[in-house]
Scaffold this motif. Structure first.
Motif, PDB file in Angstrom:
ATOM      1  N   ARG A 196       0.830  -1.190   0.000  1.00 41.20           N
ATOM      2  CA  ARG A 196       0.000   0.000   0.000  1.00 41.20           C
ATOM      3  C   ARG A 196       0.872   1.250   0.000  1.00 41.20           C
ATOM      4  NH1 ARG A 196      -0.273   2.359   5.009  1.00 41.20           N
ATOM      5  NH2 ARG A 196       0.539   1.116   6.749  1.00 41.20           N
ATOM      6  N   SER A 197       0.242   2.370  -0.238  1.00 45.12           N
ATOM      7  CA  SER A 197       0.964   3.633  -0.288  1.00 45.12           C
ATOM      8  C   SER A 197       1.360   4.077   1.114  1.00 45.12           C
ATOM      9  CB  SER A 197       0.086   4.708  -0.937  1.00 45.12           C
ATOM     10  OG  SER A 197      -0.285   4.319  -2.235  1.00 45.12           O
ATOM     11  N   LYS A 198       2.495   4.745   1.223  1.00 46.69           N
ATOM     12  CA  LYS A 198       2.981   5.219   2.502  1.00 46.69           C
ATOM     13  C   LYS A 198       2.260   6.504   2.889  1.00 46.69           C
ATOM     14  CE  LYS A 198       7.443   5.324   4.869  1.00 46.69           C
ATOM     15  NZ  LYS A 198       8.919   5.364   4.684  1.00 46.69           N
ATOM     16  N   THR A 199       1.942   6.638   4.168  1.00 42.07           N
ATOM     17  CA  THR A 199       1.253   7.819   4.668  1.00 42.07           C
ATOM     18  C   THR A 199       2.145   8.555   5.664  1.00 42.07           C
ATOM     19  OG1 THR A 199       0.267   6.700   6.576  1.00 42.07           O
ATOM     20  CG2 THR A 199      -0.941   6.578   4.481  1.00 42.07           C
ATOM     21  N   SER A 258       7.801   5.153  11.669  1.00 42.29           N
ATOM     22  CA  SER A 258       9.183   4.762  11.356  1.00 42.29           C
ATOM     23  C   SER A 258      10.164   5.510  12.254  1.00 42.29           C
ATOM     24  CB  SER A 258       9.491   5.041   9.883  1.00 42.29           C
ATOM     25  OG  SER A 258       8.664   4.281   9.035  1.00 42.29           O
ATOM     26  N   LEU A 259       9.904   6.806  12.470  1.00 39.62           N
ATOM     27  CA  LEU A 259      10.742   7.580  13.383  1.00 39.62           C
ATOM     28  C   LEU A 259      10.613   7.059  14.808  1.00 39.62           C
ATOM     29  CD1 LEU A 259       9.968  11.171  12.016  1.00 39.62           C
ATOM     30  CD2 LEU A 259      12.103   9.900  11.737  1.00 39.62           C
ATOM     31  N   GLN A 260       9.410   6.646  15.168  1.00 40.65           N
ATOM     32  CA  GLN A 260       9.201   6.079  16.504  1.00 40.65           C
ATOM     33  C   GLN A 260      10.014   4.807  16.688  1.00 40.65           C
ATOM     34  OE1 GLN A 260       5.395   4.014  17.774  1.00 40.65           O
ATOM     35  NE2 GLN A 260       5.129   5.934  18.912  1.00 40.65           N
ATOM     36  N   GLY A 261      10.176   4.055  15.622  1.00 42.03           N
ATOM     37  CA  GLY A 261      10.953   2.831  15.717  1.00 42.03           C
ATOM     38  C   GLY A 261      12.422   3.064  16.003  1.00 42.03           C
TER      39      GLY A 261
END
Length: 509
Positions: A273-276, A283-286
């Motif tokens: 699916r498309s990235k939101t 991703s930053l939280q990871g």
């Protein structure tokens, strides 16, 4: 001897008092209306719309005015040179926000990029917004998903289907523009649309629509306790109770969206699916979970939702209203699009650079006549400073009356007239701080690029595809309503029908 000692001490105290008094009076405050009443200050002078009242004060007292919003000191700036000094020489000093009730309950206790005090936390949020979410590359990524073009095409198809064989149809455009921008923003943020057709979850969409409606109703309400603090000790106001309820409801809704995306990231669905924007934040939280909490993500989602929707929708409504009252400008814009794009395809975002007259229409509307924020979001001085020779004490709130600057007859020839042609040399005028619709300096709006894309593509598409007329011979009412984003007093009612040269293309959409 003892009497002499006491005399010296008394003289020393008097000397210190006189020194302090003289130093204080040497610091010249800007001119001010003469009568500042106890408790309410100059609030008795204010009438709606506020930007016009403040413009009259500036006409009388000068481009920098010292006024009291209750107990809160305010300097009102309404000249390009003073605004430039505030946002260049004193940009750091004015980089704070005042602590207002809205920032407490809708700004996560002053921790969002809109409400946070200037410092490392705010700089990090600003970096995320500017680089990760709203940079040219990020916007191109979201455009690559076809979101903005898809939603605008959906609006065009909706209008086309309502024309009954090419006849003029009456349509209320305020809600159309509002739903368009909300769908664009929420698809970019969370990959979901909540208005129109193809709604995946009707119950979720209904809840979202209710939250949005309540949010914008409360956003435009002034909390008198922000300026008369004694009222805050009487008890929790009705407004604050409503803000608390809205915050809880909105918070749960946004958290559910985050949880949905977190679940999708745990499987292979993300690859399909498309990235939101939520995906970017997760991703930053990871990589730094302690800082990029869910609350930080919810705050950024809320900022995108509130700052990027009503403003763009209002600009499109004002622009189309102006074009209906100035059909020669509408015809000129259509000719430009026909010459540059033709009849075989719809306008694209990449075409906007080739349409200078369309850009001039947007500049004249959003960036001058009807700025989405007639008063820039308030700043607050973190240190004493001097602006145009006047002393500005620490803790003073700064209001820049953009509307007054952009409608000043000393700066603009016939400022009340709609003249897109005046923006043929737009860059030179912007350098002179003659128009500041998105603010400037450290706290300038990072969403300018997104707003220009949405407004330009939507307005260009409607001009390209349809003929537009007023519902009657009377001119469109251009009265200004109440609210922070300068809405029209009366929603725009217009008539449209497909242009004959576009019928073949529209039939294929």
């Amino acid at each position: 001897m003892e009497t002499s000692t006491y005399s010296y001490i008394l003289l020393f105290i008097i000397f210190l008092f006189l020194k302090s008094y003289l130093q204080k009076n040497r610091k010249r405050l800007p001119p001010s209306p003469a009568l500042s009443l106890p408790i309410i200050g100059h609030l008795y002078l204010f009438k709606k719309p506020l930007h016009r009242t403040l413009a009259k004060l500036s006409d009388k007292y000068g481009p920098i005015v010292y006024i009291k919003f209750g107990s809160r000191p305010v300097i009102l700036v309404s000249s390009p040179s003073a605004a430039e000094e505030c946002f260049t020489k004193h940009d750091v000093a004015f980089a704070n926000r005042p602590k207002l009730l809205a920032g407490k309950h809708l700004g996560y206790n002053y921790t969002t990029v809109t409400w946070a005090s200037y410092g490392s936390h705010w700089r990090n949020l600003r970096r995320i917004a500017s680089l990760e979410l709203l940079s040219s590359n990020s916007l191109q990524m979201f455009h690559g998903n076809g979101i903005r073009a898809d939603e605008i095409r959906s609006l065009v198809c909706q209008l086309f289907r309502g024309c009954n064989g090419g006849e003029f149809q009456g349509v209320e455009m305020k809600s159309k523009f509002f739903q368009l921008t909300l769908n664009v923003i929420m698809r970019m943020v969370a990959g979901k649309r909540y208005y129109g057709e193809d709604i995946a979850d009707l119950e979720e969409a209904k809840m979202f629509q209710q939250i949005v409606t309540e949010g914008f109703q409360l956003t435009g309400v002034t909390n008198v306790g922000d300026f008369i603090p004694v009222l805050n000790y009487v008890g929790v106001s009705k407004l604050e109770k409503k803000l608390i309820i809205l915050h809880k409801k909105r918070d749960k809704f946004l958290q559910d969206l985050i949880d949905q995306h977190r679940k999708m990231q745990s499987d292979s669905a993300l690859e399909k699916r498309s990235k939101t924007m939520v995906d970017v934040m997760l991703s930053l939280q990871g990589t730094e979970a302690e800082y990029y909490t869910d609350e930080i993500i919810r705050g950024m989602m809320h900022v995108m939702l509130t700052a990027g929707t009503d403003t763009s929708a209002g600009t499109m409504e004002w622009a189309l209203s102006l074009l209906l009252n100035n059909p020669q400008a509408l015809a000129k814009a259509q000719t430009e699009i026909d010459n540059q794009i033709g009849e075989g395809r719809l306008i694209k975002e990449s075409d906007l650079a080739k349409l200078p007259y369309l850009s001039s229409i947007i500049y004249e509307t959003l960036l001058r006549l009807y700025p989405a924020a007639p008063l820039l979001a308030p700043h607050e001085a973190s240190d004493d400073c001097t602006v145009a020779g006047f002393h500005v004490p620490r803790g003073t709130m700064l209001l820049v009356n953009v509307w007054a600057i952009q409608n000043d007859p000393k700066l603009w020839a016939e400022p009340e007239q709609f003249k897109p042609e005046r923006f043929q040399n737009v860059q030179g005028e912007r350098d002179g701080f003659m128009w500041l619709p998105f603010g400037t300096g450290r706290r300038g709006c990072p969403g300018e690029g997104l707003a220009n894309r949405i407004v330009g593509l939507a307005l260009g598409s409607l001009i390209q595809c349809f003929e537009w007329e007023r519902p009657s011979e009377e001119m469109i009412d251009m009265s200004i309503g109440t609210g922070l984003t300068m809405p029209k007093a009366q929603p725009l009612l217009a008539k449209c029908r497909p242009r004959p040269t576009m019928l073949a293309l529209l039939s294929q959409l």
